[in-house]
Design an enzyme around this catalytic site. Structure first.
Site, PDB file in Angstrom:
ATOM      1  N   PHE A  88      37.546  53.136 -27.469  1.00 38.02           N
ATOM      2  CA  PHE A  88      38.662  52.200 -27.335  1.00 38.02           C
ATOM      3  C   PHE A  88      38.329  51.207 -26.232  1.00 38.02           C
ATOM      4  CE2 PHE A  88      42.999  51.102 -25.771  1.00 38.02           C
ATOM      5  CZ  PHE A  88      43.437  50.471 -26.928  1.00 38.02           C
ATOM      6  N   ASP A 159      35.927  59.810 -19.286  1.00 41.32           N
ATOM      7  CA  ASP A 159      37.087  59.290 -19.997  1.00 41.32           C
ATOM      8  C   ASP A 159      37.552  60.420 -20.912  1.00 41.32           C
ATOM      9  OD1 ASP A 159      38.894  58.126 -21.745  1.00 41.32           O
ATOM     10  OD2 ASP A 159      37.840  56.210 -21.842  1.00 41.32           O
ATOM     11  N   HIS A 162      41.036  61.822 -24.756  1.00 43.86           N
ATOM     12  CA  HIS A 162      41.174  62.636 -25.963  1.00 43.86           C
ATOM     13  C   HIS A 162      41.003  64.123 -25.682  1.00 43.86           C
ATOM     14  CE1 HIS A 162      39.389  59.061 -28.528  1.00 43.86           C
ATOM     15  NE2 HIS A 162      40.492  58.729 -27.866  1.00 43.86           N
ATOM     16  N   GLN A 185      49.586  58.168 -23.631  1.00 49.24           N
ATOM     17  CA  GLN A 185      50.158  57.187 -24.548  1.00 49.24           C
ATOM     18  C   GLN A 185      50.767  57.906 -25.754  1.00 49.24           C
ATOM     19  OE1 GLN A 185      48.520  56.488 -27.660  1.00 49.24           O
ATOM     20  NE2 GLN A 185      49.864  54.822 -28.287  1.00 49.24           N
ATOM     21  N   LYS A 188      48.819  60.375 -28.009  1.00 49.43           N
ATOM     22  CA  LYS A 188      47.912  61.346 -27.414  1.00 49.43           C
ATOM     23  C   LYS A 188      48.423  62.782 -27.568  1.00 49.43           C
ATOM     24  CE  LYS A 188      44.783  58.428 -25.976  1.00 49.43           C
ATOM     25  NZ  LYS A 188      45.355  57.158 -26.418  1.00 49.43           N
ATOM     26  N   ARG A 217      49.648  52.003   0.658  1.00 54.19           N
ATOM     27  CA  ARG A 217      50.603  52.475   1.659  1.00 54.19           C
ATOM     28  C   ARG A 217      50.609  54.004   1.741  1.00 54.19           C
ATOM     29  NH1 ARG A 217      57.093  51.083   1.375  1.00 54.19           N
ATOM     30  NH2 ARG A 217      57.578  51.460   3.574  1.00 54.19           N
ATOM     31  N   TYR A 224      55.456  49.510   6.747  1.00 52.71           N
ATOM     32  CA  TYR A 224      54.702  48.630   5.850  1.00 52.71           C
ATOM     33  C   TYR A 224      53.292  48.387   6.358  1.00 52.71           C
ATOM     34  CZ  TYR A 224      59.319  48.060   3.920  1.00 52.71           C
ATOM     35  OH  TYR A 224      60.556  48.314   3.380  1.00 52.71           O
ATOM     36  N   ARG A 234      52.280  53.813  -9.697  1.00 52.37           N
ATOM     37  CA  ARG A 234      53.004  55.074  -9.588  1.00 52.37           C
ATOM     38  C   ARG A 234      53.738  55.421 -10.894  1.00 52.37           C
ATOM     39  NH1 ARG A 234      54.360  52.507  -4.510  1.00 52.37           N
ATOM     40  NH2 ARG A 234      56.283  51.815  -5.519  1.00 52.37           N
TER      41      ARG A 234
END
Length: 386
Positions: A88, A159, A162, A185, A188, A217, A224, A234
């Site tokens: 992909f 990767d 799968h 996704q 999956k 952070r 900050y 996140r």
């Protein structure tokens, strides 16, 4: 084509009261982002434990997981990443979006995984990572790749989009000593619609990735004091709650898929002109994200017609991935100094597989034993028709 009654395959995604309970739990805790809630932290611990890794980091999606991992590995302008040509597009674009050059290499024609010799030939002083993709849940040759990494000093990034819960010679993905990236996704093996995760073999890389996925952070920062350049990757608490429920049934589902593939694969193999994907036997627990098979020599147009026949007959069938160098997106940025035809000449297996391969969605392998026989009959009829 003869008309046969298609099996009634299970729906996907699957869910039950556990997902509902998780969503309510996330809602009622009163904090819906990972810095205030507990769902993401809990999911990361559970996912890491299942895969045998010291650390997991949940992120927004699998593409971002790859990009974040590569950034932490020093990938950027002037560097290269070796990727399989049959995958992909996210595998290459994760490197390209960092300003690096994605270098496609050929695959094994039976497993559809990266050819280790081709990967070795592509390594240069600019190479910062080699990215094996565990196609359809059959792991790439991690022994040979580990040797290549040791010889060249170039780290591996698995990767594993799968390969949830897959094993290589008894070792889980998180026990193989490299960073690994996963996708959640919608299609999956476990899903929250979107989402991703990284596994880390060491604390230092995990902490670096955590900083970069949270705008640079630290967890406890109140002033900050952004320490590094990062972005917001996140995962939210609701997605994590769903993923915790999905994780709870993953191994049982994979066991079912393994039993069904053990039936379906020889049935496909018995069909004239059909060659099912053959995993490396050292993947002793493949996760079967797809049921893949080739019809060698069929050509892209007839392969596409075959997929249309299968869909019309009720099978959730898809064409295989296009070779990444045969897409416009690949050439927009971070492409090697070659033409598509020049890459194709050194990727003959990719050229063939990308034009003659078909895959069935993994929910096929959640159906009953007799449904595997009906599936093979439908494939046989469709292949004969085209």
């Amino acid at each position: 084509m003869n008309v046969r009654q298609a099996p009634e395959f299970p729906a996907w995604p699957q869910y039950d009261e556990k997902e509902r309970e998780g969503l309510i739990r996330a809602l009622e805790q009163g904090q819906w982002w990972r810095m205030g809630g507990d769902e993401v932290d809990s999911f990361e611990r559970e996912f890491a434990e299942l895969h045998g890794a010291p650390h997991a980091l949940a992120v927004t999606n699998g593409t971002h997981a790859l990009e974040l991992a590569l950034q932490c590995m020093g990938v950027g302008p002037g560097t290269e990443v070796v990727v399989p040509a049959f995958t992909f597009i996210s595998s290459s674009q994760a490197a390209q979006r960092l300003g690096a050059v994605a270098v496609p290499v050929d695959i094994d024609p039976h497993t559809f995984n990266i050819d280790v010799a081709a990967a070795a030939a592509a390594v240069t002083p600019r190479t910062r990572a080699i990215m094996p993709v565990h196609m359809a849940g059959f792991l790439a040759d991690m022994d040979a790749l580990a040797g290549l990494s040791a010889d060249t000093g170039v780290p591996l990034l698995q990767d594993a989009a799968h390969a949830h819960a897959a094993r290589w010679q008894g070792k889980r993905v998180g026990e193989l000593g490299t960073v690994a990236a996963f996708s959640f996704q919608n299609g999956k093996l476990m899903t929250a619609g979107e989402g991703g995760a990284l596994l880390f073999p060491d604390t230092e890389t995990y902490e670096a990735a955590f900083l970069r996925h949270s705008c640079g952070r630290p967890r406890t920062d109140r002033r900050y004091l952004h320490q590094v350049a990062g972005t917001n990757l996140r995962l939210n608490e609701f997605s994590a709650a769903v993923l915790r429920a999905q994780l709870g049934r993953l191994e049982e589902q994979i066991a079912t898929r393994q039993r069904r593939w053990a039936t379906l694969s020889p049935l496909l193999d018995a069909i004239d002109r059909v060659v099912p994907q053959r995993g490396d036997g050292r993947t002793d627990s493949p996760s079967h994200y797809m049921a893949m098979f080739r019809v060698p020599g069929i050509g892209e147009d007839r392969r596409n017609a075959l997929v249309d026949e299968l869909v019309a007959a009720g099978l959730p069938a898809f064409t295989a991935f296009r070779a990444i160098y045969r897409t416009d997106a690949f050439w927009e940025m971070g492409a090697p100094d070659e033409t598509a035809d020049e890459i194709a000449r050194r990727c003959p297996n990719t050229e063939a597989v990308s034009q003659d391969c078909v895959w069935l969605h993994h929910r096929v392998l959640l159906a009953g034993e007799q449904d595997m026989h009906r599936t093979a009959e439908i494939v046989a009829d469709a292949v004969a028709a085209v």
